[in-house]
Design a protein around this motif. Structure first.
Motif, PDB file in Angstrom:
ATOM      1  N   LYS A 260       0.858  -1.186   0.000  1.00 43.84           N
ATOM      2  CA  LYS A 260       0.000   0.000   0.000  1.00 43.84           C
ATOM      3  C   LYS A 260       0.895   1.237   0.000  1.00 43.84           C
ATOM      4  O   LYS A 260       1.713   1.427   0.899  1.00 43.84           O
ATOM      5  CB  LYS A 260      -0.910   0.006   1.224  1.00 43.84           C
TER       6      LYS A 260
ATOM      7  N   ILE B 261      -5.057  13.507   6.534  1.00 44.68           N
ATOM      8  CA  ILE B 261      -5.252  12.056   6.592  1.00 44.68           C
ATOM      9  C   ILE B 261      -4.394  11.383   7.652  1.00 44.68           C
ATOM     10  O   ILE B 261      -4.465  10.173   7.823  1.00 44.68           O
ATOM     11  CB  ILE B 261      -4.971  11.403   5.223  1.00 44.68           C
TER      12      ILE B 261
ATOM     13  N   ASP C  19      -6.375   9.384  10.484  1.00 41.19           N
ATOM     14  CA  ASP C  19      -7.108   8.211  10.009  1.00 41.19           C
ATOM     15  C   ASP C  19      -6.201   7.136   9.432  1.00 41.19           C
ATOM     16  O   ASP C  19      -6.620   5.979   9.290  1.00 41.19           O
ATOM     17  CB  ASP C  19      -8.121   8.625   8.937  1.00 41.19           C
ATOM     18  N   THR C  20      -4.987   7.489   9.079  1.00 41.80           N
ATOM     19  CA  THR C  20      -4.121   6.526   8.391  1.00 41.80           C
ATOM     20  C   THR C  20      -2.773   6.352   9.080  1.00 41.80           C
ATOM     21  O   THR C  20      -1.782   6.032   8.449  1.00 41.80           O
ATOM     22  CB  THR C  20      -3.893   6.973   6.929  1.00 41.80           C
TER      23      THR C  20
ATOM     24  N   THR D 265      -0.085   3.229   8.335  1.00 38.38           N
ATOM     25  CA  THR D 265      -0.906   2.466   7.393  1.00 38.38           C
ATOM     26  C   THR D 265      -0.143   2.023   6.161  1.00 38.38           C
ATOM     27  O   THR D 265      -0.362   0.939   5.641  1.00 38.38           O
ATOM     28  CB  THR D 265      -2.114   3.317   6.940  1.00 38.38           C
TER      29      THR D 265
ATOM     30  N   VAL E  89       2.438   8.325   8.953  1.00 30.97           N
ATOM     31  CA  VAL E  89       1.561   7.440   8.182  1.00 30.97           C
ATOM     32  C   VAL E  89       2.290   6.186   7.687  1.00 30.97           C
ATOM     33  O   VAL E  89       1.667   5.278   7.147  1.00 30.97           O
ATOM     34  CB  VAL E  89       0.924   8.177   6.987  1.00 30.97           C
TER      35      VAL E  89
END
Length: 349
Positions: A129, A188, A191-192, A195, A221
């Motif tokens: 990702k 972001i 929320d991430t 990630t 992140v």
């Protein structure tokens, strides 16, 4: 007088560039200006041989940038908004970025493959990702998606994202692997957090409002052991003379005002910021663009453009990269392969 002064600057810059065996060296000619400012070419070698005074050229005036919690510079947004419809014109203002993919895509791919034991032979980045920060029209996002990665592209310019969204519809496979959002990096982070297996900031850090905050958010992140990839411009006298005076004001290779020299960052300063945020720098290498051939080349010289790869330190209790599925895409990775067949064709699609 201004024309004569500009001529002198470029003469001096070209001499140093030639002495350093850089690609910006004119292959056969040097500058001559007429009274209207028109540029044509003559044999350059004898002229450049005696012009080696760029080291005495005065550095441009600098001013401090205030620290803030936002990474978006509103002036930069206006600049790129005006060019949002030009992203996929391979012969237009973004031609150097199209050509840069020949270097930056393999650079990202090969360094990420060092972190995995097995990979899908046709989709080597499958299961990873990636966050593409400042993705623009998706010039780098799309080839990473074709390599199998699930890529999340973000950009604060709404028209950039509209262009990227429209272009990916031409390839149904990309529609499954790529998602875009109009937002800044800081929007972001919560929320991430931890990630992404990789964060890409290609030709971005020289446009942000606060570099240290930007790097901090990139680190937040990233998963532990995740990779951060940056390509940017060094802050040198040569980058001012060639990157701004020559490329913007004289030749018009890129629109005037695209770059601000004060925002350029040296590899040493960038490495210091990265390490202070728990990132270990693995590689820093120079990148040189020849405006006459339109191609980029790797170089040991980092006086102008360079690429950096850093890895976030490992934290106990966190697992490695996990399989990411976008929009219901379901694929099973195959066994390890020693080569990647069809890679060139995949990148060119």
């Amino acid at each position: 007088m201004k024309l004569v002064k500009a001529q002198k600057i470029i003469h001096e810059a070209a001499s140093v560039y030639s002495d350093s065996q850089l690609i910006w060296t004119l292959q056969s000619k040097s500058w001559v200006f007429d009274e209207c400012g028109t540029m044509w070419f003559k044999s350059y070698r004898k002229t450049f041989a005696s012009l080696n005074r760029i080291k005495s050229y005065r550095q441009p005036w600098t001013r401090p940038y205030s620290t803030s919690q936002t990474t978006v510079d509103s002036n930069e947004v206006k600049t790129f908004l005006a060019m949002a419809h030009k992203w996929w014109d391979e012969e237009g203002v973004y031609a150097p970025l199209h050509s840069m993919n020949d270097l930056r895509v393999p650079f990202i791919r090969d360094n990420l493959l060092k972190t995995v034991a097995n990979h899908h032979p046709g989709k080597p980045l499958f299961g990873m990702k990636i966050l593409d920060v400042g993705c623009g029209g998706g010039l780098l996002t799309e080839p990473l998606g074709r390599l199998g990665a699930s890529v999340f592209g973000i950009d604060p310019v709404d028209e950039n994202i509209k262009t990227a969204q429209h272009h990916k519809t031409f390839d149904p496979v990309l529609d499954k692997r790529i998602e875009y959002r109009v937002c800044s990096l800081e929007e972001i982070v919560e929320d991430t957090e931890e990630t992404f297996d990789a964060v890409i900031a290609s030709e971005v850090v020289e446009h942000v409002a606060d570099l240290e905050t930007f790097i901090q958010y990139c680190c937040q992140v990233l998963k532990p052991s995740g990779s951060l990839f940056i390509t940017t411009i060094n802050k040198t006298q040569l980058s001012y003379a060639l990157g701004i005076v020559f490329a913007e004001r004289i030749m018009g290779i890129i629109p005037k005002g695209t770059h601000t020299w004060e925002k350029f960052v040296s590899p040493e300063k960038l490495e210091s910021i990265l390490e202070s945020n728990g990132l270990s720098v693995q590689t820093v290498t120079g990148m040189l663009y020849n405006p006459f051939s339109g191609y980029w080349h790797w170089s040991e010289n980092t006086s102008l453009n360079y690429a950096a790869h850093a890895v976030k330190s490992m934290v106990p209790g966190h697992s490695g990269p996990t399989e990411i599925v976008f929009k219901g895409e379901k694929e099973e990775p195959q066994a390890e392969a020693s080569t990647i067949p069809g890679m060139h064709e995949e990148l060119k699609k």
